[in-house]
Motif scaffolding. Structure first.
Motif, PDB file in Angstrom:
ATOM      1  N   ASN A  35      11.578   1.107  -7.828  1.00 34.36           N
ATOM      2  CA  ASN A  35      11.230   2.675  -8.006  1.00 34.36           C
ATOM      3  C   ASN A  35       9.840   2.716  -8.072  1.00 34.36           C
ATOM      4  O   ASN A  35       9.198   3.819  -7.693  1.00 34.36           O
ATOM      5  CB  ASN A  35      12.051   2.983  -9.387  1.00 34.36           C
ATOM      6  N   LYS A  38       8.288   2.370  -4.536  1.00 32.20           N
ATOM      7  CA  LYS A  38       8.733   3.803  -3.750  1.00 32.20           C
ATOM      8  C   LYS A  38       7.806   4.731  -4.079  1.00 32.20           C
ATOM      9  O   LYS A  38       7.302   5.316  -3.275  1.00 32.20           O
ATOM     10  CB  LYS A  38      10.048   4.207  -4.111  1.00 32.20           C
ATOM     11  N   LYS A  39       7.539   5.038  -5.555  1.00 38.69           N
ATOM     12  CA  LYS A  39       6.470   5.999  -5.788  1.00 38.69           C
ATOM     13  C   LYS A  39       5.309   6.050  -5.263  1.00 38.69           C
ATOM     14  O   LYS A  39       4.479   6.583  -4.915  1.00 38.69           O
ATOM     15  CB  LYS A  39       6.682   6.252  -7.640  1.00 38.69           C
ATOM     16  N   THR A  42       4.975   6.368  -1.465  1.00 36.48           N
ATOM     17  CA  THR A  42       5.193   7.937  -1.372  1.00 36.48           C
ATOM     18  C   THR A  42       4.060   8.564  -1.645  1.00 36.48           C
ATOM     19  O   THR A  42       3.487   9.515  -0.998  1.00 36.48           O
ATOM     20  CB  THR A  42       6.729   8.273  -1.980  1.00 36.48           C
ATOM     21  N   GLU A  43       3.580   8.407  -2.935  1.00 42.34           N
ATOM     22  CA  GLU A  43       2.394   9.327  -3.249  1.00 42.34           C
ATOM     23  C   GLU A  43       1.022   8.866  -2.378  1.00 42.34           C
ATOM     24  O   GLU A  43       0.390   9.761  -2.260  1.00 42.34           O
ATOM     25  CB  GLU A  43       2.088   8.892  -4.921  1.00 42.34           C
ATOM     26  N   GLY A  45       1.399   8.049   0.798  1.00 37.02           N
ATOM     27  CA  GLY A  45       1.505   8.261   2.069  1.00 37.02           C
ATOM     28  C   GLY A  45       1.556   7.192   2.965  1.00 37.02           C
ATOM     29  O   GLY A  45       0.820   7.292   4.138  1.00 37.02           O
ATOM     30  N   GLU A  48       6.929   3.462   3.478  1.00 39.46           N
ATOM     31  CA  GLU A  48       8.310   3.690   2.848  1.00 39.46           C
ATOM     32  C   GLU A  48       9.092   2.454   2.327  1.00 39.46           C
ATOM     33  O   GLU A  48       8.811   1.409   2.755  1.00 39.46           O
ATOM     34  CB  GLU A  48       9.396   4.119   3.694  1.00 39.46           C
ATOM     35  N   SER A  76      -1.605   0.229  -1.604  1.00 36.92           N
ATOM     36  CA  SER A  76      -0.848   1.304  -2.349  1.00 36.92           C
ATOM     37  C   SER A  76       0.077   0.501  -3.364  1.00 36.92           C
ATOM     38  O   SER A  76       0.334   1.016  -4.344  1.00 36.92           O
ATOM     39  CB  SER A  76      -0.423   2.100  -1.455  1.00 36.92           C
TER      40      SER A  76
END
Length: 109
Positions: A35, A38-39, A42-43, A45, A48, A76
């Motif tokens: 999780n 994923k966050k 996503t944040e 960019g 995935e 990231s």
């Protein structure tokens, strides 16, 4: 291909190999890490989170992330990986293209 250079494909990848050091897989901890990954992507960019593979005989887990630049993916998620308790021997493999492309490996612990 030079490491870190984007190619025309969105198939650059990051695999995180977590060795099985416990008698059983800690699914709650693994879910929390997933999780957070994923966050982070996503944040940022950068891509995935695509899922995991768990070998129930060895309790080794492999996490899969995809995006246009493997180095950016790693950047990231690195703060997440540094903030969680991962066993010695945890590896991050950056793949610079589709299957069979050049790879670089970093050992986190």
């Amino acid at each position: 291909m030079t490491a870190g250079v984007e190619n025309d494909s969105d198939e650059q990848a990051l695999r995180i190999l977590i060795p099985g050091t416990q008698p059983e897989v800690d699914f709650d901890s693994l879910r929390a890490i997933q999780n957070a990954l994923k966050k982070a992507v996503t944040e940022a960019g950068t891509g995935e989170f695509d899922g995991n593979e768990i070998d129930l005989q060895t309790n080794e887990a492999t996490l899969f992330l995809y995006g246009p630049n493997a180095d950016q993916l790693f950047s990231s998620v690195k703060p997440v990986l540094n903030s969680v308790s991962l066993p010695p021997g945890t590896l991050v493999i950056r793949r610079y293209g589709g299957p069979g492309a050049e790879e670089e490996c970093d050992q986190l612990r």
